[in-house]
Scaffold this active site. Structure first.
Site: not given
Ligand SMILES: Cc1ncc(COP(=O)(O)O)c(C=O)c1O
Length: 367
Positions: A176
């Protein structure tokens, strides 16, 4: 192989982790608090809560606005499955709305047709860094939980993403724009939502050895080790964003004259976070399918990725919710999207290599 989205981590992050380890404070502490304070400034929100992941952020935000078993939550099918999974975790039913053909964000007109008295939240996704069209979603008066995992730096019509929805959820995952490896941040201007998340994310002993809890909470807090990485990444946010903006410009120029290859639209009224460079590949005009392009680019040592396959087509969702209405725009997009390498860790030459490889593949398939 040119990596798809390698992390841009330098000596500063390494030093920050070493300093945190030496401080003797490993779990949630002063660095997580500092991250919340600094991120609240960035997104112009009253409250920011640091949590273990973007997924945890979305889950706790849904619980905080009162989503319960039997409820429905409307969301986009063009997202990482986590967005829909947390609706299931809350015991509710995900209702997928189709997306706009231009930017693949949720289509508010379809949302309006799906709202029922059981709809307890709407979860738009700011795909690739382009904010979803929030105003018509907010107009329903139903809490909007915005998935801004891609949108740390975005503005929607001049308003900062993070200060608009009932709760906005960010991710600190390794790829990210602010990368700590793992982690999440929730911003809200609603004190009650912030208080609910505070109780849910971590059970604390508080002062003294007697303790009590008001809800059976989760273990979804962010450690100071990870917060210290995120703090350095915040310092670099502008410089990293500028590099990604340049990479977008190089891709825009490189694909402009390629038949059948079209980047996702970016709305000039908004500020894009330049998180993912997604193109759509029209198999007929481009001489090959997205999958063929991905394979041929891999042979050219260029790693790519897919954001995203429609969630309602994945096995778990087909089995759990078989009565999905047709979502023709999302279904078509799922076969066409391809994300090209993008990272502040890449040099301008790396991106020029990726563009040249894409042009060679296109030439070989269309001649
Ligand atoms: C659009 C989107 N929503 C939610 C997430 C979930 O985030 P995390 O991986 O930090 O749990 C991600 C990515 O990983 C994502 O790309």
């Amino acid at each position: 192989m040119l990596g798809f989205q390698p992390p841009a981590i330098g000596e500063e992050e390494i030093a920050a982790v070493a300093e945190t380890l030496r401080s003797g404070w490993l779990t949630t502490g002063p660095r997580a608090a500092e991250l919340e304070r600094r991120f609240a400034e960035l997104v112009e929100a009253e409250h920011v809560l640091a949590v273990a992941s973007g997924t945890a952020a979305l889950h706790l935000a849904l619980l905080a606005v009162g989503v319960e078993p039997g409820d429905e939550v409307i969301t986009s099918p063009i997202t990482w499955p986590a967005t829909a999974n947390v609706i299931v975790h809350a015991g509710a039913k995900p209702v997928f709305a189709d997306v706009h053909d231009s930017d693949l964000n949720i289509d508010p007109e379809h949302v309006a047709r799906l709202v029922t008295e059981r709809t307890k939240a709407i979860m738009p996704v700011d795909l690739a860094g382009q904010p979803a069209d929030l105003d018509p979603l907010l107009a329903h008066g139903i809490p909007v939980i915005e998935d801004a995992a891609h949108a740390a730096e975005s503005y929607y019509r001049g308003r900062k993403v993070g200060s608009i929805a009932a709760a906005t959820c960010f991710s600190l995952y390794a790829t990210k724009n602010i990368a700590a490896g793992e982690g999440g941040l929730i911003s809200t201007n609603d004190a009650a939502i912030a208080a609910a998340i505070e109780n849910l994310r971590l059970m604390r002993r508080g002062d003294g050895s007697l303790y009590d809890i008001v809800v059976p909470g989760y273990k979804a807090n962010l450690s100071d080790v990870l917060a210290s990485i995120a703090l350095v990444q915040l310092d670099k946010l502008e410089a990293h964003g500028e590099i990604r903006r340049r990479q977008f410009a190089a891709y825009d120029e490189g694909v402009a004259d390629l038949d059948g290859i079209e980047p996702l639209a970016r709305d000039p009224r908004d500020t894009h976070a330049y998180h993912l460079y997604v193109v759509r590949i029209d198999a007929e005009a481009a001489g090959g399918t997205r999958d063929e392009y991905q394979r041929l680019l891999a042979e050219e040592n260029i790693a790519t990725s897919i954001h995203f396959l429609p969630v309602h087509r994945l096995t778990a969702y087909r089995e759990l919710f078989p009565d999905q209405p047709p979502l023709p725009v999302a279904d078509k997009a799922g076969e066409e999207v391809l994300s090209l390498p993008l990272s502040p860790a890449h040099s301008d030459e790396d991106i020029a290599d990726a563009v040249a490889a894409l042009r060679r593949v296109h030439a070989s398939l269309t001649r």
